[in-house]
Design an enzyme around this catalytic site. Structure first.
Site, short mmCIF file in Angstrom:
data_model
loop_
_atom_site.label_atom_id
_atom_site.label_comp_id
_atom_site.label_asym_id
_atom_site.label_seq_id
_atom_site.Cartn_x
_atom_site.Cartn_y
_atom_site.Cartn_z
NE ARG A 21 2.15 -4.58 10.98
CZ ARG A 21 3.10 -4.46 10.06
NH1 ARG A 21 4.26 -5.05 10.22
NH2 ARG A 21 2.87 -3.75 8.98
CE LYS A 64 -2.25 -0.98 3.84
NZ LYS A 64 -1.65 -2.29 4.18
NE ARG A 99 -3.87 -0.88 9.91
CZ ARG A 99 -2.88 -0.26 9.28
NH1 ARG A 99 -2.97 0.98 8.92
NH2 ARG A 99 -1.77 -0.93 9.01
NE ARG A 125 7.54 -2.63 5.77
CZ ARG A 125 6.22 -2.41 5.86
NH1 ARG A 125 5.57 -1.91 4.85
NH2 ARG A 125 5.58 -2.74 6.97
NE ARG A 149 6.56 -0.41 9.69
CZ ARG A 149 5.38 -0.30 9.06
NH1 ARG A 149 5.31 0.29 7.88
NH2 ARG A 149 4.30 -0.80 9.60
P1 AMP Z 1 1.12 0.98 8.58
O1 AMP Z 1 2.32 1.82 8.31
O2 AMP Z 1 -0.09 1.42 7.82
O3 AMP Z 1 1.40 -0.50 8.46
O4 AMP Z 1 0.73 1.22 10.13
C1 AMP Z 1 1.64 0.87 11.17
C2 AMP Z 1 0.90 0.81 12.47
O5 AMP Z 1 0.34 2.09 12.78
C3 AMP Z 1 -0.29 -0.15 12.52
O6 AMP Z 1 0.11 -1.49 12.79
C4 AMP Z 1 -1.11 0.45 13.67
O7 AMP Z 1 -0.53 0.16 14.93
C5 AMP Z 1 -0.93 1.93 13.42
N1 AMP Z 1 -1.97 2.46 12.50
C6 AMP Z 1 -1.82 2.97 11.25
N2 AMP Z 1 -2.99 3.34 10.73
C7 AMP Z 1 -3.93 3.05 11.66
C8 AMP Z 1 -5.35 3.17 11.72
N3 AMP Z 1 -6.06 3.65 10.69
N4 AMP Z 1 -5.97 2.77 12.86
C9 AMP Z 1 -5.29 2.30 13.90
N5 AMP Z 1 -3.97 2.12 13.91
C10 AMP Z 1 -3.28 2.50 12.81
#
Ligand code: AMP
Length: 221
Positions: free
Chosen positions: A171, A13, A88, A127, A160
């Site tokens: 996750r 994404k 989400r 990654r 990360r």
């Molecule tokens: P991402 O970079 O999109 O994989 O997001 C990394 C982490 O940020 C996720 O595993 C969540 O802990 C948090 N996060 C990102 N977007 C959201 C969201 N819309 N709602 C809740 N937690 C989020």
């Protein structure tokens, strides 16, 4: 054009949203990037979100809703955007509709990046992310020109915390339980399209781009 990129962790994404936004003249809204920036700067939001993120859990909806609202208030968003990482869960999908409705806007297109589990694991375990500009790389799929260094800005790359094996598993569980049900929500609205994201980055990106451009007339890309 206002669109959402949906998909499991590791679907690509972030990678595709950044490139698409750049190529199509849209704003990239990544809630994960905003959160990581807050964690880095040790803001109150960052301090509160950090533990959830490191454990692979969702940050609470009320914090995310405030963050979304602030981002949507930025004038540049009016030229159109790609949401990556939001919504989400179902409650966030409804919050998003309300927040856009107040601004006389709506989501026009939802693209789901369909990705198989072995590909997800391979992508996440290799990654690398830039500590300064947030660009994504991969040890084998998309290696930086110089080991450990960002091609774009020269800063150091890191893994990360939430890409470690145990957290990836969490996750994926959270994704299946909380995020996957959104698919039905957008299907019912007739805005949902699924594209395979198992291939090479350039191939998948071109497929998405062709698909979005195919909606040119109705969506005014
Ligand atoms: P991402 O970079 O999109 O994989 O997001 C990394 C982490 O940020 C996720 O595993 C969540 O802990 C948090 N996060 C990102 N977007 C959201 C969201 N819309 N709602 C809740 N937690 C989020």
């Amino acid at each position: 054009m206002r669109m959402v990129l949906l998909g499991p962790p590791g679907a690509g994404k972030g990678t595709h949203a950044k490139r698409l936004a750049n190529d199509l003249g849209l704003v990239h809204i990544s809630t994960g990037d905003i959160l990581r920036d807050n964690v880095k700067k040790q803001t109150p939001l960052g301090k509160e979100a950090n533990n959830y993120m490191d454990s692979g859990l969702l940050v609470p909806d009320d914090l995310m809703a405030k963050m979304l609202d602030q981002r949507l208030n930025e004038p540049c968003v009016n030229k159109g955007f790609i949401l990556d990482g939001y919504p989400r869960n179902l409650s966030q999908a409804k919050t998003l509709d309300d927040a856009l409705g107040k601004r006389n806007m709506e989501i026009e297109l939802v693209i789901y990046l369909d990705t198989s589990e072995p590909v997800i694991i391979q992508r996440l375990s290799g990654r690398l992310v830039c500590s300064s500009c947030g660009a994504n790389f991969h040890i084998t799929n998309m290696p930086p020109k110089q080991k450990g260094i960002c091609d774009n800005c020269g800063a150091k790359l890191y893994q990360r915390n939430d890409d470690k094996e145990e957290t990836v598993r969490r996750r994926l569980e959270v994704y299946r339980r909380e995020t996957a049900p959104i698919i039905k929500y957008y299907e019912a609205k007739g805005k949902f399209y699924s594209l395979s994201s198992d291939g090479q980055v350039e191939t998948v990106l071109n497929n998405i781009k062709q698909f979005v451009k195919g909606h040119n007339d109705s969506f005014k890309v």
